[in-house]
Design a protein around this motif. Structure first.
Motif, PDB file in Angstrom:
ATOM      1  N   ARG A 101       0.826  -1.213   0.000  1.00 47.11           N
ATOM      2  CA  ARG A 101       0.000   0.000   0.000  1.00 47.11           C
ATOM      3  C   ARG A 101       0.861   1.264   0.000  1.00 47.11           C
ATOM      4  N   ARG A 102       2.066   1.159  -0.585  1.00 46.81           N
ATOM      5  CA  ARG A 102       2.988   2.305  -0.659  1.00 46.81           C
ATOM      6  C   ARG A 102       3.438   2.577  -2.086  1.00 46.81           C
ATOM      7  N   GLY A 103       2.792   1.932  -3.064  1.00 49.77           N
ATOM      8  CA  GLY A 103       3.126   2.177  -4.463  1.00 49.77           C
ATOM      9  C   GLY A 103       4.174   1.251  -5.050  1.00 49.77           C
ATOM     10  N   VAL A 104       4.674   0.307  -4.266  1.00 47.23           N
ATOM     11  CA  VAL A 104       5.722  -0.592  -4.759  1.00 47.23           C
ATOM     12  C   VAL A 104       5.192  -1.454  -5.903  1.00 47.23           C
ATOM     13  N   GLY A 105       4.007  -2.038  -5.733  1.00 48.81           N
ATOM     14  CA  GLY A 105       3.422  -2.870  -6.785  1.00 48.81           C
ATOM     15  C   GLY A 105       3.180  -2.082  -8.060  1.00 48.81           C
ATOM     16  N   THR A 106       2.670  -0.874  -7.918  1.00 47.74           N
ATOM     17  CA  THR A 106       2.421  -0.020  -9.080  1.00 47.74           C
ATOM     18  C   THR A 106       3.717   0.254  -9.834  1.00 47.74           C
ATOM     19  N   LEU A 107       4.783   0.554  -9.102  1.00 43.19           N
ATOM     20  CA  LEU A 107       6.077   0.823  -9.749  1.00 43.19           C
ATOM     21  C   LEU A 107       6.645  -0.425 -10.414  1.00 43.19           C
ATOM     22  N   LEU A 108       6.471  -1.580  -9.789  1.00 45.86           N
ATOM     23  CA  LEU A 108       6.944  -2.822 -10.408  1.00 45.86           C
ATOM     24  C   LEU A 108       6.182  -3.122 -11.698  1.00 45.86           C
ATOM     25  N   VAL A 109       4.870  -2.952 -11.686  1.00 42.06           N
ATOM     26  CA  VAL A 109       4.078  -3.179 -12.903  1.00 42.06           C
ATOM     27  C   VAL A 109       4.516  -2.199 -13.989  1.00 42.06           C
ATOM     28  N   ALA A 110       4.722  -0.936 -13.641  1.00 39.70           N
ATOM     29  CA  ALA A 110       5.172   0.056 -14.635  1.00 39.70           C
ATOM     30  C   ALA A 110       6.521  -0.344 -15.230  1.00 39.70           C
ATOM     31  N   ALA A 111       7.413  -0.865 -14.399  1.00 39.47           N
ATOM     32  CA  ALA A 111       8.729  -1.292 -14.900  1.00 39.47           C
ATOM     33  C   ALA A 111       8.594  -2.502 -15.812  1.00 39.47           C
ATOM     34  N   VAL A 112       7.714  -3.431 -15.472  1.00 40.06           N
ATOM     35  CA  VAL A 112       7.467  -4.574 -16.368  1.00 40.06           C
ATOM     36  C   VAL A 112       6.910  -4.071 -17.692  1.00 40.06           C
ATOM     37  N   GLU A 113       5.955  -3.150 -17.638  1.00 41.46           N
ATOM     38  CA  GLU A 113       5.371  -2.617 -18.871  1.00 41.46           C
ATOM     39  C   GLU A 113       6.416  -1.912 -19.728  1.00 41.46           C
ATOM     40  N   ALA A 114       7.351  -1.216 -19.115  1.00 41.01           N
ATOM     41  CA  ALA A 114       8.437  -0.579 -19.874  1.00 41.01           C
ATOM     42  C   ALA A 114       9.303  -1.640 -20.536  1.00 41.01           C
ATOM     43  N   TRP A 115       9.603  -2.722 -19.812  1.00 45.50           N
ATOM     44  CA  TRP A 115      10.377  -3.842 -20.380  1.00 45.50           C
ATOM     45  C   TRP A 115       9.625  -4.438 -21.562  1.00 45.50           C
ATOM     46  N   VAL A 116       8.306  -4.607 -21.421  1.00 42.82           N
ATOM     47  CA  VAL A 116       7.476  -5.177 -22.487  1.00 42.82           C
ATOM     48  C   VAL A 116       7.539  -4.292 -23.731  1.00 42.82           C
ATOM     49  N   ARG A 117       7.347  -2.985 -23.542  1.00 44.60           N
ATOM     50  CA  ARG A 117       7.411  -2.057 -24.679  1.00 44.60           C
ATOM     51  C   ARG A 117       8.784  -2.082 -25.349  1.00 44.60           C
ATOM     52  N   SER A 118       9.834  -2.222 -24.548  1.00 43.44           N
ATOM     53  CA  SER A 118      11.190  -2.221 -25.108  1.00 43.44           C
ATOM     54  C   SER A 118      11.429  -3.425 -26.006  1.00 43.44           C
ATOM     55  N   ARG A 119      10.598  -4.429 -25.895  1.00 48.56           N
ATOM     56  CA  ARG A 119      10.689  -5.616 -26.746  1.00 48.56           C
ATOM     57  C   ARG A 119       9.708  -5.561 -27.911  1.00 48.56           C
ATOM     58  N   GLY A 120       9.048  -4.429 -28.090  1.00 49.07           N
ATOM     59  CA  GLY A 120       8.110  -4.252 -29.195  1.00 49.07           C
ATOM     60  C   GLY A 120       6.786  -4.970 -28.989  1.00 49.07           C
ATOM     61  N   LEU A 121       6.482  -5.335 -27.756  1.00 49.60           N
ATOM     62  CA  LEU A 121       5.221  -6.009 -27.459  1.00 49.60           C
ATOM     63  C   LEU A 121       4.211  -4.989 -26.949  1.00 49.60           C
ATOM     64  N   HIS A 122       2.920  -5.332 -27.085  1.00 49.24           N
ATOM     65  CA  HIS A 122       1.884  -4.360 -26.762  1.00 49.24           C
ATOM     66  C   HIS A 122       0.808  -4.884 -25.813  1.00 49.24           C
ATOM     67  N   ARG A 123       1.026  -6.045 -25.213  1.00 47.79           N
ATOM     68  CA  ARG A 123       0.035  -6.587 -24.291  1.00 47.79           C
ATOM     69  C   ARG A 123       0.738  -7.344 -23.169  1.00 47.79           C
ATOM     70  N   VAL A 124       0.176  -7.193 -21.958  1.00 48.14           N
ATOM     71  CA  VAL A 124       0.625  -7.946 -20.791  1.00 48.14           C
ATOM     72  C   VAL A 124      -0.575  -8.738 -20.280  1.00 48.14           C
ATOM     73  N   THR A 125      -0.367 -10.012 -20.019  1.00 48.12           N
ATOM     74  CA  THR A 125      -1.404 -10.826 -19.385  1.00 48.12           C
ATOM     75  C   THR A 125      -0.854 -11.362 -18.069  1.00 48.12           C
ATOM     76  N   LEU A 126      -1.762 -11.767 -17.193  1.00 51.17           N
ATOM     77  CA  LEU A 126      -1.363 -12.320 -15.902  1.00 51.17           C
ATOM     78  C   LEU A 126      -2.511 -13.127 -15.343  1.00 51.17           C
ATOM     79  N   ASP A 127      -2.215 -13.908 -14.327  1.00 52.96           N
ATOM     80  CA  ASP A 127      -3.215 -14.660 -13.584  1.00 52.96           C
ATOM     81  C   ASP A 127      -3.088 -14.294 -12.116  1.00 52.96           C
ATOM     82  N   THR A 128      -4.217 -14.287 -11.419  1.00 46.17           N
ATOM     83  CA  THR A 128      -4.205 -14.110  -9.967  1.00 46.17           C
ATOM     84  C   THR A 128      -5.399 -14.843  -9.392  1.00 46.17           C
ATOM     85  N   GLY A 129      -5.313 -15.154  -8.127  1.00 50.55           N
ATOM     86  CA  GLY A 129      -6.411 -15.852  -7.471  1.00 50.55           C
ATOM     87  C   GLY A 129      -7.658 -14.982  -7.383  1.00 50.55           C
TER      88      GLY A 129
END
Length: 156
Positions: A101-129
């Motif tokens: 609840r301090r923004g760590v998850g949000t920053l991690l997701v943003a960093a993953v999305e930046a990594w995804v874009r850097s590979r020329g990809l345009h979609r992220v999928t995930l699973d959760t309970g």
């Protein structure tokens, strides 16, 4: 909690023990009818694999405090969806209990999305309970939409 600012960076071997210590958090939201020990074993296996898979198609990112304590991690990989589209799969996202609840998850997701874009990809999928309400709220707030639903039934 350790002082801010925090840093998001690729994991290094020295981070692996701290990342693996958080593996059990991946079982949040598991239904009570699934064996807890089996889920914990699977989660540990996923995290060990994420620690080992360092190449162009896999990334393991850590969020660290100013003191270099691991506050969370995210593991993602490039893959091909069964529809044929190349995408990224966010396989693991964990924030340490004391850092939530301090923004760590949000920053991690943003960093993953930046990594995804850097590979020329345009979609992220995930699973959760389905019962992992905190994660589902985070993903919804970040614009992720539910795409499919898994159903199960115990047979008498």
């Amino acid at each position: 909690m350790p002082g801010l600012p925090l840093t998001i960076r690729p994991a290094v071997p020295g981070d692996h023990d701290a990342v693996q210590a958080l593996a059990g958090e991946l079982t949040a939201g598991m239904p009570p009818w699934r064996p807890a020990d089996g889920a914990a074993t699977a989660a540990k296996s996923w995290v060990v694999d994420a620690c080992r898979a360092a190449d162009d198609d896999h990334v393991l990112l850590v969020a660290t405090s100013a003191e270099e304590d691991v506050l969370g991690f995210a593991g993602a990989s490039a893959r091909r969806h069964f529809s044929g589209e190349r995408e990224a799969y966010l396989g693991e996202l964990v924030v340490a209990p004391g850092a939530r609840r301090r923004g760590v998850g949000t920053l991690l997701v943003a960093a993953v999305e930046a990594w995804v874009r850097s590979r020329g990809l345009h979609r992220v999928t995930l699973d959760t309970g389905s019962a992992n309400h905190w994660a589902r709220e985070l993903y919804a707030r970040l614009g992720y939409a539910e795409e499919q639903v898994t159903l199960s039934r115990a047979l008498p």
